[in-house]
Scaffold this motif. Structure first.
Motif, PDB file in Angstrom:
ATOM      1  N   GLN A 137      24.465 -11.334  -5.298  1.00 40.86           N
ATOM      2  CA  GLN A 137      25.738 -11.287  -6.013  1.00 40.86           C
ATOM      3  C   GLN A 137      26.485 -10.002  -5.698  1.00 40.86           C
ATOM      4  N   HIS A 138      27.768  -9.987  -6.078  1.00 38.20           N
ATOM      5  CA  HIS A 138      28.581  -8.792  -5.949  1.00 38.20           C
ATOM      6  C   HIS A 138      28.790  -8.171  -7.324  1.00 38.20           C
ATOM      7  N   PRO A 139      29.128  -6.884  -7.382  1.00 36.02           N
ATOM      8  CA  PRO A 139      29.372  -6.241  -8.674  1.00 36.02           C
ATOM      9  C   PRO A 139      30.496  -6.933  -9.443  1.00 36.02           C
ATOM     10  N   SER A 140      30.334  -7.030 -10.760  1.00 30.95           N
ATOM     11  CA  SER A 140      31.393  -7.592 -11.596  1.00 30.95           C
ATOM     12  C   SER A 140      32.156  -6.489 -12.312  1.00 30.95           C
ATOM     13  N   HIS A 141      31.756  -5.240 -12.073  1.00 31.43           N
ATOM     14  CA  HIS A 141      32.354  -4.098 -12.758  1.00 31.43           C
ATOM     15  C   HIS A 141      32.169  -2.888 -11.853  1.00 31.43           C
ATOM     16  N   MET A 142      33.142  -1.985 -11.830  1.00 31.34           N
ATOM     17  CA  MET A 142      33.071  -0.851 -10.909  1.00 31.34           C
ATOM     18  C   MET A 142      32.088   0.222 -11.351  1.00 31.34           C
ATOM     19  N   VAL A 143      31.824   0.312 -12.635  1.00 31.15           N
ATOM     20  CA  VAL A 143      30.906   1.334 -13.145  1.00 31.15           C
ATOM     21  C   VAL A 143      29.559   0.731 -13.510  1.00 31.15           C
ATOM     22  N   MET A 144      29.587  -0.432 -14.139  1.00 30.13           N
ATOM     23  CA  MET A 144      28.359  -1.123 -14.556  1.00 30.13           C
ATOM     24  C   MET A 144      28.287  -2.449 -13.805  1.00 30.13           C
ATOM     25  N   ASN A 150      37.465  -2.870 -19.173  1.00 29.03           N
ATOM     26  CA  ASN A 150      36.793  -2.880 -20.469  1.00 29.03           C
ATOM     27  C   ASN A 150      37.674  -3.406 -21.597  1.00 29.03           C
ATOM     28  N   VAL A 151      38.992  -3.270 -21.452  1.00 29.87           N
ATOM     29  CA  VAL A 151      39.902  -3.730 -22.504  1.00 29.87           C
ATOM     30  C   VAL A 151      40.674  -4.978 -22.094  1.00 29.87           C
ATOM     31  N   CYS A 152      40.421  -5.483 -20.887  1.00 25.98           N
ATOM     32  CA  CYS A 152      41.159  -6.647 -20.378  1.00 25.98           C
ATOM     33  C   CYS A 152      40.631  -7.921 -21.025  1.00 25.98           C
ATOM     34  N   PRO A 153      41.471  -8.708 -21.693  1.00 24.40           N
ATOM     35  CA  PRO A 153      40.978  -9.930 -22.343  1.00 24.40           C
ATOM     36  C   PRO A 153      40.450 -10.967 -21.365  1.00 24.40           C
ATOM     37  N   ILE A 154      40.965 -10.982 -20.143  1.00 27.40           N
ATOM     38  CA  ILE A 154      40.493 -11.959 -19.171  1.00 27.40           C
ATOM     39  C   ILE A 154      39.131 -11.545 -18.625  1.00 27.40           C
ATOM     40  N   TRP A 155      39.017 -10.287 -18.206  1.00 26.66           N
ATOM     41  CA  TRP A 155      37.732  -9.822 -17.678  1.00 26.66           C
ATOM     42  C   TRP A 155      36.633  -9.970 -18.727  1.00 26.66           C
ATOM     43  N   SER A 156      36.943  -9.648 -19.982  1.00 25.58           N
ATOM     44  CA  SER A 156      35.913  -9.705 -21.023  1.00 25.58           C
ATOM     45  C   SER A 156      35.552 -11.133 -21.411  1.00 25.58           C
ATOM     46  N   THR A 157      36.249 -12.118 -20.853  1.00 25.25           N
ATOM     47  CA  THR A 157      35.937 -13.519 -21.123  1.00 25.25           C
ATOM     48  C   THR A 157      35.195 -14.171 -19.974  1.00 25.25           C
ATOM     49  N   VAL A 158      35.586 -13.872 -18.738  1.00 27.51           N
ATOM     50  CA  VAL A 158      34.971 -14.545 -17.582  1.00 27.51           C
ATOM     51  C   VAL A 158      34.314 -13.582 -16.603  1.00 27.51           C
ATOM     52  N   GLY A 159      34.396 -12.283 -16.839  1.00 29.73           N
ATOM     53  CA  GLY A 159      33.750 -11.332 -15.952  1.00 29.73           C
ATOM     54  C   GLY A 159      34.550 -11.053 -14.700  1.00 29.73           C
ATOM     55  N   GLY A 160      33.956 -10.280 -13.792  1.00 33.00           N
ATOM     56  CA  GLY A 160      34.690  -9.810 -12.629  1.00 33.00           C
ATOM     57  C   GLY A 160      34.564 -10.647 -11.380  1.00 33.00           C
ATOM     58  N   ASN A 161      33.544 -11.484 -11.301  1.00 33.31           N
ATOM     59  CA  ASN A 161      33.310 -12.189 -10.042  1.00 33.31           C
ATOM     60  C   ASN A 161      34.345 -13.271  -9.737  1.00 33.31           C
ATOM     61  N   VAL A 162      35.058 -13.773 -10.743  1.00 35.33           N
ATOM     62  CA  VAL A 162      36.077 -14.794 -10.476  1.00 35.33           C
ATOM     63  C   VAL A 162      37.276 -14.206  -9.736  1.00 35.33           C
ATOM     64  N   TYR A 163      37.372 -12.883  -9.698  1.00 33.21           N
ATOM     65  CA  TYR A 163      38.514 -12.278  -9.025  1.00 33.21           C
ATOM     66  C   TYR A 163      38.395 -12.371  -7.509  1.00 33.21           C
ATOM     67  N   GLY A 164      37.218 -12.674  -7.019  1.00 34.78           N
ATOM     68  CA  GLY A 164      37.116 -13.092  -5.632  1.00 34.78           C
ATOM     69  C   GLY A 164      36.867 -12.018  -4.611  1.00 34.78           C
ATOM     70  N   HIS A 165      37.038 -10.765  -4.963  1.00 38.85           N
ATOM     71  CA  HIS A 165      36.777  -9.717  -3.987  1.00 38.85           C
ATOM     72  C   HIS A 165      35.963  -8.632  -4.674  1.00 38.85           C
ATOM     73  N   ILE A 166      35.782  -7.515  -4.035  1.00 44.68           N
ATOM     74  CA  ILE A 166      34.915  -6.459  -4.553  1.00 44.68           C
ATOM     75  C   ILE A 166      35.473  -5.845  -5.825  1.00 44.68           C
ATOM     76  N   TYR A 167      36.760  -5.646  -5.851  1.00 42.59           N
ATOM     77  CA  TYR A 167      37.387  -5.003  -7.007  1.00 42.59           C
ATOM     78  C   TYR A 167      37.933  -6.072  -7.949  1.00 42.59           C
ATOM     79  N   SER A 168      37.599  -5.955  -9.230  1.00 42.42           N
ATOM     80  CA  SER A 168      38.000  -6.986 -10.184  1.00 42.42           C
ATOM     81  C   SER A 168      39.027  -6.452 -11.174  1.00 42.42           C
ATOM     82  N   GLY A 169      39.516  -7.356 -11.998  1.00 40.77           N
ATOM     83  CA  GLY A 169      40.512  -6.992 -12.998  1.00 40.77           C
ATOM     84  C   GLY A 169      41.881  -6.770 -12.387  1.00 40.77           C
ATOM     85  N   GLY A 170      42.781  -6.243 -13.208  1.00 40.99           N
ATOM     86  CA  GLY A 170      44.134  -5.986 -12.738  1.00 40.99           C
ATOM     87  C   GLY A 170      44.180  -4.988 -11.601  1.00 40.99           C
TER      88      GLY A 170
END
Length: 722
Positions: free
Chosen positions: A144-151, A323-343
């Motif tokens: 898998q790839h990271p779903s968060h840049m720090v954790m 950490n405060v993004c309502p979308i990331w906190s619902t589906v995580g970072g991997n749906v964003y499709g690349h290494i960096y997630s969220g906005g």
């Protein structure tokens, strides 16, 4: 990324109970933990301003800092290379490996190496590569790839982690966290001892002395950079800062925002080769270890010289925006499709990959702007995402349905409104009172978990003649009412309440019939040419009213009229002047009425039998900065007892077209809001945004019909005498 189905992936994540539980628990705890970390800080804003100013200076002088950083590090005995992209970096790294006879590599956490898929490449070259960060190691085992840049592995629970441990080590590992940590130490110790090379990233690189900083809690990065005889630093240009003293500006914010700590366990500064004792030709010898640094471009320098996108250089990779993004906190970072997630990940993907990759998930940013309230570098993430949307539309154009709706229908007011009137008739077979509770066939998904509002039989614009008969004989002011589409065609009765309240404070109210949609949906889609056409028509219509003030009871409309129109015409002096003159007259309804009530001494806290609570719309709270005024009005409303609810400013999930395009995800955000409303014990929820009224009202109709929803204008109108 071309063949991905984001909606299918989102649906899978929504049905992943473990992921949802982990993320929701974390996102609920984060604000309190962050606030505790800042408890003794006199001014968070001052710290943020210092960091922003320093990083802005750095990007403005990026080539100079890169030259100084390279010179400083080489002066201390290191070798520095520059890589224009991932391919060149890989070639340079392989040369270093061949020169030093490297076979075994240990790595500490580095998003830049994830970005260019370095591990896969090195393994293809026959090298043994081992991640030593606990989360990264487990993800590498899981594929898998990271779903968060720090954790990076925050989406996993301890049972899942234990399974990955067991699979990798071929032994039964219990889901006991201390035991797993000890096991990881045992396994990693062997990797460290046989490593020929350590590869690290860097949280910052100091041009003044060539030092890099590593901010960690596990300590593995310190071993990676000290024990192997060869150390390679891979650092992006955005990590460069001018002086040693500037590191403190990062360190005062990064730990507090990233992990809610005042200070991390390990801050490691490395400024060149140091003596090391290691085995060579069967003997233990002492000699300087070899240090290399590779400065990675991969689109970064282009961004640095972009007058708008250079703002992304203010990012310190704390991931607080996630950490405060309502979308990331619902589906995580991997749906964003690349290494960096969220906005911020969407922006980085657009800059470092392509606008096509960006477009696949750019609309997962719903523009709630919560990220802007915590970002230590004060990056305006939603606006940068909007800028990339605008650029992609300028390059690729709109889809055919969007072209038809925006360019042919919405710009033709008579056609647009005729279609809405026709829809009010066509909806009758599925209409139940004020709602559509069920839709047939493939439309059914839209009414799962919420009802949809109906279009009114008689729009607000057809009710104005009777309303305006009650304008005061001697008005204190003349007010033009900009209703927006929702108050005109969906909630006209609320439009009536707005007029009655304005008349009550002494205003003569007029309604320019030529007004159209404010254009926010068109702007959000990136079609600025069509948005300008709508803006011009609305400016002309509102100018013709010759009013003292222009009132909007929709915060999205208020923001668009007051702020966005000026941005649309920044290169058109004549229309910019007209948009600026208009903006000076724009007032949001609740803040305008609150000022009038305050002046007339009508704001007195009252208590009634019925509890009422309030939901902050995103545009109201964070774009317009209005949040005290609605509460003061509700506290003084006769017959009600105001109570504050938990998460009042969390997005309800409507977010314009997002609520329809991503219905499943939208309903999940709505359910959180409904839970908080129920927990407040209120019998009525008040809002100041008609879009939120649609979303929350539809959710209550399906799930808690005993709770009423009202626009603040409706609450205030109840208190007026006939």
């Amino acid at each position: 990324m071309a063949n991905r189905n984001i909606k299918v992936e989102i649906k899978e994540k929504l049905h992943d109970g473990t992921l949802r539980s982990n993320l929701e628990r974390f996102s609920e705890q984060y604000p309190t933990a962050r606030a505790k970390a800042y408890a003794n800080v006199e001014s968070i804003e001052a710290l943020r301003d210092d960091l922003k100013d320093m990083k802005s200076y750095a990007v403005a002088h990026i080539e100079e800092l890169a030259d100084e950083f390279q010179a400083s590090l080489e002066k201390r005995g290191a070798k520095v290379f520059r890589a224009k992209d991932g391919d060149q970096l890989k070639q340079q790294l392989m040369e270093i490996c061949r020169e030093n006879g490297v076979h075994n590599i240990v790595k500490s956490k580095s998003m830049a190496t994830e970005e260019i898929k370095l591990n896969d490449y090195l393994e293809q070259q026959g090298l043994h590569v081992k991640e030593t960060d606990l989360g990264e190691w487990m993800l590498s085992v899981a594929g898998q790839h990271p779903s968060h840049m720090v954790m990076p592995a925050i989406h996993l629970n301890r049972k899942q982690c234990a399974k990955f441990f067991s699979d990798e080590l071929k032994e039964d590992i219990p889901s006991d966290i201390p035991f797993m940590v000890q096991t990881a130490r045992r396994v990693m110790r062997e990797e460290f001892l046989k490593a020929d090379m350590g590869i690290s990233g860097a949280n910052f690189g100091i041009a003044e002395n060539g030092a890099i900083g590593l901010v960690t809690n596990e300590g593995n990065a310190r071993i990676v950079t000290t024990l192997p005889p060869v150390h390679v630093i891979i650092i992006g240009y955005e990590k460069l800062i001018p002086k040693v003293s500037d590191a403190s500006k990062i360190m005062r914010l990064l730990p507090r925002n990233g992990t809610c700590q005042r200070m991390v366990s390990y801050l490691t500064l490395i400024d060149g080769p140091t003596p090391i004792i290691h085995e060579k030709n069967g003997k233990m010898v002492e000699e300087n270890k070899k240090v290399y640094a590779i400065l990675l471009d991969n689109g970064r320098l282009k961004a640095a010289h972009d007058p708008v996108m250079k703002e992304v250089y203010q990012c310190v990779r704390c991931a607080s925006c996630l950490n405060v993004c309502p979308i990331w906190s619902t589906v995580g970072g991997n749906v964003y499709g690349h290494i960096y997630s969220g906005g911020i990940g969407a922006i980085l993907t657009g800059l470092l990959n392509s606008l096509d990759d960006f477009a696949q998930f750019s609309d997962l940013c719903i523009g709630c702007r919560r990220c802007t309230t915590v970002c230590p570098g004060k990056i305006n993430i939603p606006d940068l995402i909007q800028e990339l949307r605008n650029r992609r539309v300028a390059q690729k154009g709109l889809s055919l349905p969007e072209k038809l709706i925006f360019q042919k229908i919405m710009t033709n007011r008579k056609l647009f409104h005729t279609l809405l009137r026709t829809a009010s008739i066509g909806q009758k077979p599925v209409k139940s009172g004020k709602f559509i509770r069920n839709l047939p066939l493939f439309f059914a998904k839209m009414t799962e978990g919420r009802s949809l509002p109906t279009i009114a039989d008689k729009p607000f614009r057809d009710r104005t003649n009777d309303l305006f008969k009650h304008n005061p004989a001697s008005p204190k002011m003349k007010v033009a009412f900009f209703s927006g589409c929702n108050l005109d065609f969906v909630f006209p009765q609320t439009g009536e309440s707005v007029v009655k309240v304005l008349q009550d404070i002494g205003a003569e109210v007029v309604y320019p019939q030529d007004q159209n949609c404010c254009g926010k949906p068109v702007i959000g889609a990136g079609d600025l040419d069509t948005a300008r056409k709508l803006a011009k028509k609305n400016i002309e219509a509102l100018e013709s009213a010759n009013a003292d003030y222009i009132i909007a009871a929709c915060p999205t409309c208020a923001e668009t009229l007051e702020k966005t129109y000026k941005e649309l015409f920044v290169h058109d002096p004549a229309w910019l002047k007209r948009a600026d003159n208009l903006s000076k007259k724009i007032r949001e309804f609740t803040s305008f009425v609150e000022q009038a009530y305050e002046k007339d001494k009508r704001l007195k806290v009252t208590h009634g039998k019925e509890k009422i609570t309030y939901h902050d719309s995103c545009h109201m709270r964070r774009s317009l900065g209005i949040y005290k005024e609605p509460r003061k009005l509700l506290e003084s409303a006769a017959g009600y007892d105001y109570v504050e609810m938990n998460g009042a400013d969390q997005c309800c999930g409507m977010a314009g077209s997002f609520g329809m395009k991503y219905a499943d995800l939208s309903v999940q955000l709505l359910n959180r809001k409904l839970h908080n409303i129920k927990e407040s014990g209120a019998q009525t929820i008040a809002v100041a945004c008609p879009a939120c009224m649609m979303q929350i009202g539809g959710g209550l109709d399906k799930n808690a019909p005993e709770i009423k929803i009202k626009h603040i204008a409706d609450v205030l109108a109840e208190n007026l005498s006939d």
